[in-house]
Design a protein around this motif. Structure first.
Motif, PDB file in Angstrom:
ATOM      1  N   PRO A  36       0.816  -1.226   0.000  1.00 47.79           N
ATOM      2  CA  PRO A  36       0.000   0.000   0.000  1.00 47.79           C
ATOM      3  C   PRO A  36       0.852   1.280   0.000  1.00 47.79           C
ATOM      4  N   TYR A  37       1.999   1.225   0.653  1.00 48.66           N
ATOM      5  CA  TYR A  37       2.872   2.395   0.697  1.00 48.66           C
ATOM      6  C   TYR A  37       3.573   2.609  -0.639  1.00 48.66           C
ATOM      7  N   ILE A  38       3.912   1.517  -1.323  1.00 49.77           N
ATOM      8  CA  ILE A  38       4.498   1.617  -2.661  1.00 49.77           C
ATOM      9  C   ILE A  38       3.489   2.255  -3.608  1.00 49.77           C
ATOM     10  N   LEU A  39       2.249   1.765  -3.560  1.00 47.59           N
ATOM     11  CA  LEU A  39       1.204   2.321  -4.429  1.00 47.59           C
ATOM     12  C   LEU A  39       0.940   3.788  -4.115  1.00 47.59           C
ATOM     13  N   SER A  40       0.946   4.130  -2.846  1.00 52.41           N
ATOM     14  CA  SER A  40       0.730   5.518  -2.449  1.00 52.41           C
ATOM     15  C   SER A  40       1.841   6.420  -2.993  1.00 52.41           C
ATOM     16  N   GLU A  41       3.076   5.959  -2.887  1.00 47.77           N
ATOM     17  CA  GLU A  41       4.203   6.756  -3.386  1.00 47.77           C
ATOM     18  C   GLU A  41       4.170   6.846  -4.908  1.00 47.77           C
ATOM     19  N   ARG A  42       3.752   5.776  -5.574  1.00 46.05           N
ATOM     20  CA  ARG A  42       3.615   5.829  -7.034  1.00 46.05           C
ATOM     21  C   ARG A  42       2.567   6.863  -7.430  1.00 46.05           C
ATOM     22  N   ARG A  43       1.442   6.892  -6.718  1.00 49.72           N
ATOM     23  CA  ARG A  43       0.405   7.894  -7.018  1.00 49.72           C
ATOM     24  C   ARG A  43       0.911   9.300  -6.729  1.00 49.72           C
ATOM     25  N   ARG A  44       1.632   9.460  -5.623  1.00 51.29           N
ATOM     26  CA  ARG A  44       2.148  10.782  -5.257  1.00 51.29           C
ATOM     27  C   ARG A  44       3.092  11.314  -6.333  1.00 51.29           C
ATOM     28  N   ARG A  45       3.913  10.446  -6.890  1.00 55.64           N
ATOM     29  CA  ARG A  45       4.875  10.852  -7.926  1.00 55.64           C
ATOM     30  C   ARG A  45       4.299  10.763  -9.333  1.00 55.64           C
ATOM     31  N   LEU A  47       3.526   8.094 -11.054  1.00 58.17           N
ATOM     32  CA  LEU A  47       4.215   7.056 -11.812  1.00 58.17           C
ATOM     33  C   LEU A  47       3.246   6.052 -12.424  1.00 58.17           C
ATOM     34  N   LEU A  48       1.992   6.122 -12.082  1.00 63.50           N
ATOM     35  CA  LEU A  48       1.028   5.137 -12.570  1.00 63.50           C
ATOM     36  C   LEU A  48       0.470   5.490 -13.941  1.00 63.50           C
ATOM     37  N   THR A  49       0.748   6.662 -14.443  1.00 61.14           N
ATOM     38  CA  THR A  49       0.165   7.074 -15.716  1.00 61.14           C
ATOM     39  C   THR A  49       0.797   6.369 -16.906  1.00 61.14           C
ATOM     40  N   ASN A  50       2.024   5.903 -16.777  1.00 55.25           N
ATOM     41  CA  ASN A  50       2.729   5.267 -17.886  1.00 55.25           C
ATOM     42  C   ASN A  50       2.943   3.780 -17.638  1.00 55.25           C
ATOM     43  N   ASP A  51       1.958   3.127 -17.088  1.00 51.49           N
ATOM     44  CA  ASP A  51       2.068   1.708 -16.784  1.00 51.49           C
ATOM     45  C   ASP A  51       2.155   0.911 -18.086  1.00 51.49           C
ATOM     46  N   PRO A  52       3.252   0.184 -18.326  1.00 55.58           N
ATOM     47  CA  PRO A  52       3.399  -0.533 -19.585  1.00 55.58           C
ATOM     48  C   PRO A  52       2.450  -1.725 -19.721  1.00 55.58           C
ATOM     49  N   GLU A  59      -5.807  -0.669  -7.933  1.00 57.82           N
ATOM     50  CA  GLU A  59      -5.147  -1.004  -6.671  1.00 57.82           C
ATOM     51  C   GLU A  59      -3.860  -1.795  -6.888  1.00 57.82           C
ATOM     52  N   TYR A  60      -3.767  -2.488  -8.005  1.00 57.32           N
ATOM     53  CA  TYR A  60      -2.637  -3.365  -8.224  1.00 57.32           C
ATOM     54  C   TYR A  60      -1.774  -3.002  -9.416  1.00 57.32           C
ATOM     55  N   THR A  61      -1.896  -1.782  -9.893  1.00 62.04           N
ATOM     56  CA  THR A  61      -1.037  -1.359 -11.001  1.00 62.04           C
ATOM     57  C   THR A  61      -0.038  -0.357 -10.531  1.00 62.04           C
TER      58      THR A  61
END
Length: 61
Positions: A36-45, A47-52, A59-61
């Protein structure tokens, strides 16, 4: 296993200084308590917009 308050603070501090490459590693490389903390940090930065490999479940990307 739930994290203690001290562990949660430590995880957030470590992830805040982690590289983008580290945060982009697959979630299965991380302990389930940290995901959950990894996902939170990805959203904060943002980083989830360019998921290959988007799977459609945010929740799992």
């Amino acid at each position: 296993m739930a994290l203690s308050t001290t562990q949660r603070v430590h995880v957030r501090a470590v992830l805040a200084s982690a590289s983008d490459g580290y945060l982009r590693l697959p979630l299965w490389d991380f302990h389930p308590s940290y995901r959950p903390y990894i996902l939170s940090e990805r959203r904060r930065r943002n980083l989830l917009t360019n998921d290959p490999e988007p799977i459609g479940d945010h929740e799992y990307t």
